[in-house]
Design an enzyme around this catalytic site. Structure first.
Site, PDB file in Angstrom:
ATOM      1  CB  THR A  59      -0.446  -4.194   6.142  1.00 41.59           C
ATOM      2  OG1 THR A  59      -1.382  -4.078   5.412  1.00 41.59           O
ATOM      3  CG2 THR A  59       0.848  -3.431   5.811  1.00 41.59           C
ATOM      4  CB  CYS A  60       1.741  -4.312  10.728  1.00 35.04           C
ATOM      5  SG  CYS A  60       1.396  -2.601  10.103  1.00 35.04           S
ATOM      6  CB  THR A  61       0.658  -9.759  11.336  1.00 33.40           C
ATOM      7  OG1 THR A  61       0.134  -8.814  12.363  1.00 33.40           O
ATOM      8  CG2 THR A  61       0.676 -11.074  11.981  1.00 33.40           C
TER       9      THR A  61
END
Length: 274
Positions: free
Chosen positions: A165-167
């Protein structure tokens, strides 16, 4: 490490040359130039070959996304959170040692996700933290994007919790906008191996180049004769024990005989004579 201030542990090979073959050999090593690939990037691209457009301290920016206490507690693709945290801090120290701009951001830190790791805040005490209160993809947050663009860098090192998600989300968005993106896989973390594998495949197929912390550190240093050798060597020593022990072993014995309090070497020689 007292030896780091004296000469730099990572220069051990040159010191060994002085002991073994004299100063002329060491001087030859010190004068050996770094040779670039024979083919220019333009020619390689025209011929359909890979272009090694590597990240450097001068062209890179590091994005650390959502390394928060609550989110990190859910990481499942590591044998231990201690190993994971070690990698994150090594990556952050690399950026600081090489003067690489850093952008820090959190997501809903006021709720269950928790605050940014205290060690990261201590490493960058004057760094503004971009607080996001709902936007999941950090690149879609205007404040985060403005902070990234303000660095003027186009090679992006990115690590975020979680990998899928955040990467992955910012990586895909930045690739669309023309950035060269290097997800730092072992400083991200995922809910499961399935998530990690899927994220790595998805980002790679889109054109990102996944890297790992310590190979990235070597790539940034690229020549142990550079004046950042002491700082890079210290990070290796403190955060990669497999290599740190090799360095310590050298410095513990260089220039002196290793004691043999039990006389084992002599006993062995006597047995060979018999």
């Amino acid at each position: 490490m007292k030896h780091v201030k004296v000469i730099g542990q990572v220069l051990a090979t040159f010191i060994l040359a002085l002991y073994i073959g004299g100063s002329a050999i060491a001087q030859d090593h010190l004068n050996t130039p770094v040779v670039a690939p024979k083919t220019s990037p333009e020619q390689a691209q025209a011929e359909g070959r890979y272009v090694y457009n590597r990240p450097t301290p001068e062209n890179s920016v590091l994005l650390l996304i959502d390394h928060q206490t609550g989110l990190i507690s859910g990481i499942q693709d590591y044998t231990s959170l201690a190993e994971y945290k070690n990698n994150v801090l090594a990556l952050a120290k690399m950026a600081k040692a090489f003067d690489i701009p850093v952008v820090l951001t959190t997501s809903n830190a006021q709720w269950q996700n928790g605050e940014l790791l205290k060690e990261l805040k201590a490493l960058f005490p004057d760094q503004k933290i971009i607080r996001r209160y709902g936007i999941i993809n950090a690149y879609e947050d205007p404040n985060f994007r403005a902070a990234l663009e303000a660095t003027g860098r186009d090679h992006v090192l990115i690590a975020g919790v979680t990998l899928g998600t955040c990467t992955a989300f910012p990586t895909l968005s930045m690739l669309q906008d023309g950035y060269k993106v290097f997800p730092v896989i072992d400083a991200a973390g995922a809910w499961s191996r399935y998530e990690a594998d899927a994220a790595i495949a998805r980002m790679t197929q889109a054109g990102a180049e996944p890297v790992a912390v310590f190979s990235l550190l070597a790539e940034m240093q690229y020549d142990w004769r550079r004046d950042t050798a002491n700082a890079a060597g210290t990070i290796f020593n403190e955060h990669l024990p497999e290599y740190g022990l090799v360095m310590d072993n050298f410095w513990n014995t260089v220039g002196q005989a290793v004691s043999d309090p039990f006389g084992l070497a002599n006993d062995g020689a006597a047995q060979d004579d018999e």
